[in-house]
Design an enzyme around this catalytic site. Sequence first.
Site, short mmCIF file in Angstrom:
data_model
loop_
_atom_site.label_atom_id
_atom_site.label_comp_id
_atom_site.label_asym_id
_atom_site.label_seq_id
_atom_site.Cartn_x
_atom_site.Cartn_y
_atom_site.Cartn_z
N TYR A 194 -27.08 48.82 -16.85
CA TYR A 194 -27.54 48.29 -18.19
C TYR A 194 -27.34 49.14 -19.40
O TYR A 194 -26.92 49.25 -20.30
CB TYR A 194 -29.07 47.79 -17.88
N ASP A 205 -25.15 29.17 -25.82
CA ASP A 205 -26.09 29.16 -24.43
C ASP A 205 -25.52 29.07 -23.63
O ASP A 205 -24.70 27.68 -23.05
CB ASP A 205 -27.82 29.09 -24.55
N1 LIG Z 1 -36.86 41.69 -23.81
C1 LIG Z 1 -36.66 43.59 -24.22
O1 LIG Z 1 -37.43 44.21 -23.14
C2 LIG Z 1 -35.06 43.72 -24.62
C3 LIG Z 1 -35.05 44.64 -25.21
C4 LIG Z 1 -34.01 44.97 -25.41
C5 LIG Z 1 -32.72 44.91 -25.86
N2 LIG Z 1 -33.09 43.29 -25.45
C6 LIG Z 1 -31.95 42.52 -25.03
O2 LIG Z 1 -32.07 41.27 -26.18
C7 LIG Z 1 -30.89 40.75 -26.02
C8 LIG Z 1 -31.58 38.78 -26.23
O3 LIG Z 1 -32.58 38.84 -24.60
P1 LIG Z 1 -33.81 38.62 -24.63
O4 LIG Z 1 -34.85 39.41 -24.19
O5 LIG Z 1 -34.02 37.28 -25.22
O6 LIG Z 1 -33.71 37.70 -23.17
P2 LIG Z 1 -33.58 36.70 -22.11
O7 LIG Z 1 -33.50 36.55 -20.69
O8 LIG Z 1 -35.22 35.70 -22.87
O9 LIG Z 1 -32.96 35.44 -23.37
C9 LIG Z 1 -31.35 35.48 -23.09
C10 LIG Z 1 -30.53 34.28 -23.18
O10 LIG Z 1 -28.88 34.70 -23.25
C11 LIG Z 1 -28.27 33.57 -22.33
N3 LIG Z 1 -27.65 34.05 -21.64
C12 LIG Z 1 -27.10 34.85 -20.61
N4 LIG Z 1 -26.26 34.78 -19.56
C13 LIG Z 1 -25.52 34.15 -20.75
C14 LIG Z 1 -24.39 33.87 -20.51
N5 LIG Z 1 -23.38 34.94 -19.76
N6 LIG Z 1 -23.33 32.89 -22.15
C15 LIG Z 1 -24.77 32.70 -22.97
N7 LIG Z 1 -25.72 33.20 -23.37
C16 LIG Z 1 -26.32 33.77 -21.81
C17 LIG Z 1 -29.86 33.25 -21.62
O11 LIG Z 1 -29.68 31.66 -21.43
C18 LIG Z 1 -31.25 33.15 -22.68
O12 LIG Z 1 -30.87 31.74 -23.52
C19 LIG Z 1 -29.90 40.81 -24.35
O13 LIG Z 1 -29.09 41.98 -25.00
C20 LIG Z 1 -31.59 41.71 -23.83
O14 LIG Z 1 -30.60 42.77 -22.84
C21 LIG Z 1 -34.46 42.87 -24.65
#
Ligand SMILES: NC(=O)c1ccc[n+]([C@@H]2O[C@H](COP(=O)([O-])OP(=O)(O)OC[C@H]3O[C@@H](n4cnc5c(N)ncnc54)[C@H](O)[C@@H]3O)[C@@H](O)[C@H]2O)c1
Length: 291
Positions: free
Chosen positions: A156, A36
């Site tokens: 996105y 991360d």
């Molecule tokens: N939360 C939602 O509603 C949702 C819905 C659909 C898909 N997603 C997908 O789920 C995945 C996780 O997202 P989340 O909701 O847990 O968000 P979040 O922001 O809580 O977690 C994302 C994590 O990725 C890390 N990160 C960001 N950029 C980075 C990089 N360049 N290198 C390494 N780590 C990096 C962040 O530090 C964080 O720990 C993403 O791909 C997101 O698109 C989320």
Amino acid sequence: MNLTNKTALISGGAEGIGLSIAKALGEQGMNIVLGDIDEAQLALADQALTELKIPCLSVPMDVTKPEDWQTLCQAAIDRFDKVHMIVNNAGVSGAPGPIERTSHQDWRWVTDVNLMGVLYGMEAAVPLIKQHGEGGWVINVASMAGMAGIPYAGAYTATKVAVVGMSESWHVELAKHNIHVSVLCPAFVQTRIHLSHRNRQAEYKLETSVQEENKGKKNAAQELVENGIPVDLVGKRVIEALAAGELYIFTHPSHRQSIAARFKAIDDAFARAAQSPLLQDIVDDPILSFD
Ligand SMILES: NC(=O)c1ccc[n+]([C@@H]2O[C@H](COP(=O)([O-])OP(=O)(O)OC[C@H]3O[C@@H](n4cnc5c(N)ncnc54)[C@H](O)[C@@H]3O)[C@@H](O)[C@H]2O)c1
């Protein structure tokens, strides 16, 4: 499906969906390697997994840097000897907005993290999974946005549609190596995705004029995310779907109808093409197979 003592790499595993999957896989007996960009959150995640007695290793890294993936993989091999699974989860939302007002910097950031980050992860991890011949798993985290375009979130959406498509390609390509590829497509989940800008690297900083324009703007995604499903559910659902050998992993059955409407619109368009006088000679052409 025996996950015990096998090793999973999870990008963006410091919190949110990545950490939820890490806990669920750890409960199945897997060794967990978290990567991360957020070092402070990473330390907290490492502590949380250790308290659960899950063998884990955490490595600060940026998924947009192929050399960081090499570091992560080497650390995983040094500690756990083999890699069996990669979870390409790290992702950012970008700033929502209309086409002409979405900055190119934002496009580059979202594309580099959400799309190229997945590719770099695959390039680094898949040879390691192939190498030991025991088979393994790939879980790519896309989104419901990968199943149908979301207005005002073109960048996105583009990356998530791409991740679904890449996963479909790799599902066929890697099956002969006993590597199962899944793509997770959640709708809203309670995480900090609406605050993704906290992880925006310096090279993707928005121009001052765009920053000014965004100042004080309501974060449209916040309410949707806060009303999403609890994040712990996602990891548990992934285990259930892996055991069933699913390619597409869904967490929001209520979205089924809207996706079915999209498929119907596509099918209807095929039906009209099949009626076109221009295309009558090729209606029954054989379909090419690449495998
Ligand atoms: N939360 C939602 O509603 C949702 C819905 C659909 C898909 N997603 C997908 O789920 C995945 C996780 O997202 P989340 O909701 O847990 O968000 P979040 O922001 O809580 O977690 C994302 C994590 O990725 C890390 N990160 C960001 N950029 C980075 C990089 N360049 N290198 C390494 N780590 C990096 C962040 O530090 C964080 O720990 C993403 O791909 C997101 O698109 C989320």
